[in-house]
Design a protein around this motif. Structure first.
Motif, PDB file in Angstrom:
ATOM      1  N   ASN A  23      -4.296   2.506  42.789  1.00 12.75           N
ATOM      2  CA  ASN A  23      -5.591   2.505  42.127  1.00 12.75           C
ATOM      3  C   ASN A  23      -5.680   3.618  41.099  1.00 12.75           C
ATOM      4  N   GLU A  86     -13.069  -0.619  36.989  1.00 16.67           N
ATOM      5  CA  GLU A  86     -11.743  -0.904  37.549  1.00 16.67           C
ATOM      6  C   GLU A  86     -11.726  -2.183  38.385  1.00 16.67           C
ATOM      7  N   PRO A  87     -12.698  -2.418  39.293  1.00 11.41           N
ATOM      8  CA  PRO A  87     -12.656  -3.662  40.068  1.00 11.41           C
ATOM      9  C   PRO A  87     -12.780  -4.918  39.197  1.00 11.41           C
ATOM     10  N   VAL A  88     -13.486  -4.797  38.098  1.00 14.45           N
ATOM     11  CA  VAL A  88     -13.655  -5.942  37.193  1.00 14.45           C
ATOM     12  C   VAL A  88     -12.331  -6.256  36.498  1.00 14.45           C
ATOM     13  N   TYR A  89     -11.690  -5.228  35.975  1.00 11.94           N
ATOM     14  CA  TYR A  89     -10.439  -5.422  35.238  1.00 11.94           C
ATOM     15  C   TYR A  89      -9.288  -5.816  36.152  1.00 11.94           C
ATOM     16  N   VAL A  90      -9.238  -5.230  37.354  1.00 17.82           N
ATOM     17  CA  VAL A  90      -8.113  -5.488  38.250  1.00 17.82           C
ATOM     18  C   VAL A  90      -8.062  -6.954  38.682  1.00 17.82           C
ATOM     19  N   LYS A  91      -9.208  -7.634  38.651  1.00 22.12           N
ATOM     20  CA  LYS A  91      -9.233  -9.066  38.988  1.00 22.12           C
ATOM     21  C   LYS A  91      -8.532  -9.911  37.930  1.00 22.12           C
ATOM     22  N   SER A  92      -8.518  -9.438  36.694  1.00 23.55           N
ATOM     23  CA  SER A  92      -8.023 -10.267  35.597  1.00 23.55           C
ATOM     24  C   SER A  92      -6.765  -9.746  34.918  1.00 23.55           C
ATOM     25  N   THR A  94      -3.244  -7.167  35.047  1.00 27.90           N
ATOM     26  CA  THR A  94      -2.336  -6.311  35.795  1.00 27.90           C
ATOM     27  C   THR A  94      -2.149  -4.997  35.037  1.00 27.90           C
TER      28      THR A  94
END
Length: 148
Positions: A23, A86-92, A94
């Motif tokens: 993370n 970060e949680p928003v970007y990490v879903k879409s 890498t």
């Protein structure tokens, strides 16, 4: 039995540490992408605009206090925003995707795009508002034609 618990605890600790480290690496890469893309500058402008609005509302606060607060918020706000996004970007995306975006933004056309994005966004919002009004008018006309 006790040995099994220690082994399980050790494994869980390692997994937690590696996820936290992952993370941290992802967040660092995300922040780097924001900086390369010019998003960081846009966020800073937004904060400066908020402070201008606050100054107009709270005219009795001395300029020295505003400068102090603005400096503090400019330092910490991007980190806070990265933490929240970060949680928003990490879903879409890498971490490798972020690296490729950074590489793009470091090219001449990427730098040009990053520098022009605020202007493009501002003008796009105006066009979008016009488009929305046009659609709303057409929708109302069609409803009216149907007797509504």
């Amino acid at each position: 039995m006790r040995k099994s618990w220690y082994t399980l605890l050790l494994v869980l600790s390692c997994v937690t540490f590696s996820n936290a480290q992952g993370n941290a690496e992802y967040k660092a890469k995300l922040k780097q992408m924001f900086e390369a893309s010019g998003s960081e500058k846009s966020y800073k402008v937004a904060i400066e605009q908020m402070f201008t609005m606050f100054k107009q509302q709270k005219t009795t606060v001395p300029d020295s206090i505003w400068k102090q607060f603005e400096g503090e918020f400019l330092k910490t706000s991007l980190d806070d925003l990265v933490e929240m996004l970060e949680p928003v970007y990490v879903k879409s995306l890498t971490q490798d995707d972020l690296q490729q975006l950074i590489a793009f933004y470091e090219t001449p056309v990427g730098k040009k795009y990053a520098s022009k994005t605020p202007i493009i966004m501002q003008e796009s919002m105006q066009v979008g508002q016009q488009w929305g009004r046009k659609i709303a008018m057409e929708f109302q006309e069609k409803l009216k034609a149907k007797g509504y």
